[in-house]
Write a protein that holds these residues in place. Structure first.
Motif, mmCIF file in Angstrom:
data_model
loop_
_atom_site.group_PDB
_atom_site.id
_atom_site.type_symbol
_atom_site.label_atom_id
_atom_site.label_comp_id
_atom_site.label_asym_id
_atom_site.label_seq_id
_atom_site.Cartn_x
_atom_site.Cartn_y
_atom_site.Cartn_z
ATOM 1 N N SER A 250 0.902 -1.334 -0.149
ATOM 2 C CA SER A 250 0.196 -0.074 0.117
ATOM 3 C C SER A 250 0.667 1.184 0.032
ATOM 4 C CB SER A 250 -0.796 -0.002 1.097
ATOM 5 O OG SER A 250 -1.698 1.233 1.223
ATOM 6 N N TRP A 269 4.788 2.118 6.809
ATOM 7 C CA TRP A 269 5.392 1.569 5.767
ATOM 8 C C TRP A 269 6.057 0.271 6.551
ATOM 9 C CZ3 TRP A 269 10.154 -0.120 4.441
ATOM 10 C CH2 TRP A 269 10.257 -0.697 2.908
ATOM 11 N N ARG A 272 -0.040 -3.809 3.740
ATOM 12 C CA ARG A 272 -0.729 -4.491 2.801
ATOM 13 C C ARG A 272 -1.967 -3.692 2.184
ATOM 14 N NH1 ARG A 272 -5.188 -7.785 2.009
ATOM 15 N NH2 ARG A 272 -5.922 -7.496 4.095
ATOM 16 N N TYR A 273 -1.783 -3.549 0.834
ATOM 17 C CA TYR A 273 -2.783 -3.153 0.114
ATOM 18 C C TYR A 273 -4.351 -3.769 0.141
ATOM 19 C CZ TYR A 273 -5.085 -0.419 -3.870
ATOM 20 O OH TYR A 273 -5.900 0.352 -4.625
ATOM 21 N N THR A 274 -5.487 -2.959 0.609
ATOM 22 C CA THR A 274 -6.534 -3.721 0.718
ATOM 23 C C THR A 274 -7.826 -3.373 -0.522
ATOM 24 O OG1 THR A 274 -7.479 -2.234 2.087
ATOM 25 C CG2 THR A 274 -6.307 -4.054 3.017
ATOM 26 N N VAL A 277 -6.593 -4.518 -6.938
ATOM 27 C CA VAL A 277 -5.123 -4.460 -7.379
ATOM 28 C C VAL A 277 -5.234 -3.945 -8.966
ATOM 29 C CG1 VAL A 277 -3.212 -5.737 -7.936
ATOM 30 C CG2 VAL A 277 -4.582 -6.188 -5.863
ATOM 31 N N ASP A 382 -7.554 5.573 -6.138
ATOM 32 C CA ASP A 382 -7.502 4.093 -6.481
ATOM 33 C C ASP A 382 -7.475 3.956 -7.918
ATOM 34 O OD1 ASP A 382 -6.922 3.570 -3.767
ATOM 35 O OD2 ASP A 382 -8.938 3.179 -3.267
#
Length: 646
Positions: A250, A269, A272-274, A277, A382
């Motif tokens: 993320s 940092w 995780r990117y939620t 994708v 996003d």
């Protein structure tokens, strides 16, 4: 007619005394079709076939799925119903001979010729009269990692046991389905635990049920695994070997217009990117991920313009950059962005090799950025497609146009795997917690590999299965569970008092191999250890001795380290020319046999380049358990400081 090839490539002498059988007594089984009503009489039919055909042994090959033509044609080999009563034969490791240099001393063509690899199954008069213990226990393995494959291999090749209920749950099914030498495999570093030939000679698909999907839940009470939120796979014993994977990282969300630095965003940092994708964002974990990435690049990037960002600081960033260059993508379009290191040990851990790689990157026109943290995609929105990416540094931020983004910056346990483990109330402490016998807090659930860590009660937080050879871990996992199934009585010896609080130390070597920028073939073999900077390791009083020949920039660098016990425990090869990796792996752990020959050749002035030395015909003696009896004086010569100046 190929019995000499079979004898040299497979351990058939585990089951027969080869010299007690005439060549014509060996038979090749092509078809065996029997009415299911009579299946339980299969052994009697096989016994009569051997008697009437005047044969003592039968062999049945299974070729891999990617083979087409006369071998895979149903007219050539049909799926035999007798397979259940045959035993799989382990392959033998083959020496890579320099055939042209050996000339008339080369092994016969029957032994050395290249053939399609296959799995060999065997039955003979003796085995027909022996019964194997059938194990109907439901064993479910989650994850087709090196550990999982090694575990299954060990169970399958157990000659006196027949496991009837092995199941593998994997996102992409069994490995080894691609054509040998497929270019997309070069994206990731190779552990050399298994190769295409190994998968073909195992033929796991003949013995293992495969469920394609991802584990999303575990019901410990009812003993089943939920796959892809819909399928239920029951188990008696569950083995978790999912390992760790690169995750989508993320962005920190820092506004680069305010000129932030790493110091201000480091607390956010890595995470995780939620979200969804982006379609041009790639995290590569296995061959199928690499294949999809290569197909996408060929369709969307190779023949167009736009930058490719490779982000991370593991060794996979270098193999990925080299693969992108080999696709014909200009180096000026590739941007290698490295985040801050989490430790003081780099992925290559060798200054000379790092300098050669950096020089190759510069020569190819690849831009390299250091200590950079991902701040934004597409101005903070996003995106469905990443068009630009911004990074913060220790000084001022920067922004890059982006057509494809490869992320190798964040590797951890997959979120859905973590959720399934956590919801099942298995103890999770950053990784799944196990004891020295691979047991979790549930007696019917075992786990191994980088997914796991030892309980804090052992006081060894720095040692995990990641420090050891995955193939050896899988073998030991299977060995620990075979005691549960094997009816053969074994002598029981009580372990020494106090050893129950010590973790096992495995001996197999860790291997990394691949092609790095500049077309350099890289191989590093090392003992299981906690990573340490090479310059600090050299300063230790009991470091031992190292021999270095060649230069990394010239592509003939070879480094071999021998510990204080005169045993080889580290090998690094960095070469422009391809080399026989399997031969080099056998050098690890060698003692007198290797050293004696080295001392003799060096003293005679025959060794000037170790890389060339190990390709010479005389060095093949190392692999044939032959060594030269030399005087102590020769050893003392090489042990002197002069060796360091070679």
């Amino acid at each position: 007619q190929d019995i000499e090839y079979i004898r040299s490539h497979y351990n058939i002498e585990d089951f027969i005394h080869f010299n007690h059988h005439q060549q014509e007594e060996h038979g090749h089984l092509y078809h065996f079709v029997l009415n299911p009503i009579f299946r339980h009489y299969t052994k009697h039919f096989l016994k009569e076939i051997l008697r009437l055909a005047h044969k003592s042994s039968l062999y049945y090959p299974i070729y891999p799925q990617y083979v087409r033509g006369k071998f895979q044609n149903p007219c050539a080999h049909s799926l035999t119903s007798a397979l259940h009563y045959m035993v799989p034969v382990r392959p033998r490791r083959q020496i890579v001979y320099p055939l042209e240099e050996l000339g008339i001393n080369a092994p016969s063509e029957q032994v050395s010729k290249d053939q399609l690899s296959y799995s060999l199954n065997h039955i003979n008069r003796k085995l027909v009269l022996e019964s194997k213990a059938s194990i109907n226990t439901r064993i479910v393995v989650v994850g087709a990692s090196d550990v999982g494959v090694s575990f299954l291999e060990t169970l399958i090749f157990c000659p006196h046991l027949k496991f009837n209920n092995l199941t593998l749950i994997s996102i992409h099914g069994l490995p080894g389905k691609d054509l040998p030498g497929s270019k997309h495999r070069r994206f990731l570093i190779n552990s050399h635990c298994f190769n295409d030939e190994d998968y073909a000679q195992m033929s796991l698909c003949s013995w293992v049920n495969v469920v394609v999907g991802k584990m999303t839940g575990i019901n410990r009470a009812a003993k089943y695994v939920v796959v892809s939120k819909e399928k239920k796979v029951p188990y008696d014993y569950l083995v978790l070997c999912t390992g760790q994977k690169y995750q989508v990282l993320s962005p920190t969300g820092a506004d680069i217009s305010e000129l932030p630095t790493n110091r201000e965003v480091i607390s956010k940092w890595p995470q995780r990117y939620t979200g969804k994708v982006p379609s041009n964002h790639f995290t590569l974990s296995d061959d199928q991920d690499c294949l999809k990435a290569m197909q996408w690049l060929k369709e969307n990037v190779v023949n167009s313009e736009g930058n490719i960002i490779v982000y991370g600081n593991t060794i996979d960033i270098y193999t990925t950059v080299e693969t992108l260059l080999s696709l014909g993508i200009d180096g000026s379009r590739i941007h290698l962005v490295q985040p801050p290191l989490s430790s003081n040990v780099t992925c290559l851990n060798n200054n000379e090799i790092e300098s050669a790689v950096q020089e190759a990157l510069s020569k190819a026109g690849v831009s390299v950025y250091y200590d950079s943290i991902l701040a934004q995609w597409n101005e903070g929105d996003d995106p469905d497609l990443i068009t630009c990416a911004a990074f913060t540094t220790n000084t001022k931020p920067f922004k890059l146009q982006c057509s494809a983004f490869f992320s190798f910056a964040y590797r951890t346990v997959d979120y859905e795997t973590f959720k399934a483990i956590n919801d099942a109330c298995l103890v999770f402490d950053g990784r799944l917690v196990i004891d020295t016998e691979f047991r979790t807090n549930d007696a019917s659930i075992r786990a191994a590999g980088p997914l796991t860590k030892y309980s804090r009660s052992y006081y060894v937080d720095e040692w995990t299965h990641s420090n050891f050879n995955s193939k050896e871990i899988g073998f030991e996992l299977a060995a620990s569970m075979l005691n549960l199934f094997d009816p053969t009585p074994k002598p029981f010896s009580k372990p020494p008092e106090g050893t129950d609080r010590l973790i096992p130390m495995y001996k197999g070597c860790k291997i990394k191999g691949g092609v790095l920028p500049g077309g350099y073939n890289y191989l590093h073999i090392s003992k299981p250890e906690i990573p340490m900077r090479l310059d600090l390791e050299l300063a230790l009083c009991d470091h031992g001795m190292e021999i270095i020949t060649g230069e990394a920039r010239r592509g003939n660098y070879f480094r071999m380290h021998m510990n204080k016990y005169s045993t080889v425990d580290s090998i690094t090869c960095f070469s422009k020319e391809p080399f026989p990796v399997s031969n080099y792996i056998c050098l690890y752990g060698q003692h007198e046999r290797l050293l004696n020959d080295l001392y003799y050749r060096w003293n005679e002035g025959q060794i000037t380049d170790l890389y060339s030395y190990f390709r010479e015909p005389w060095s093949m003696a190392i692999y044939h358990d032959r060594f030269i009896d030399l005087k102590k004086e020769l050893r003392q010569i090489l042990m002197s400081e002069q060796v360091r100046k070679m």
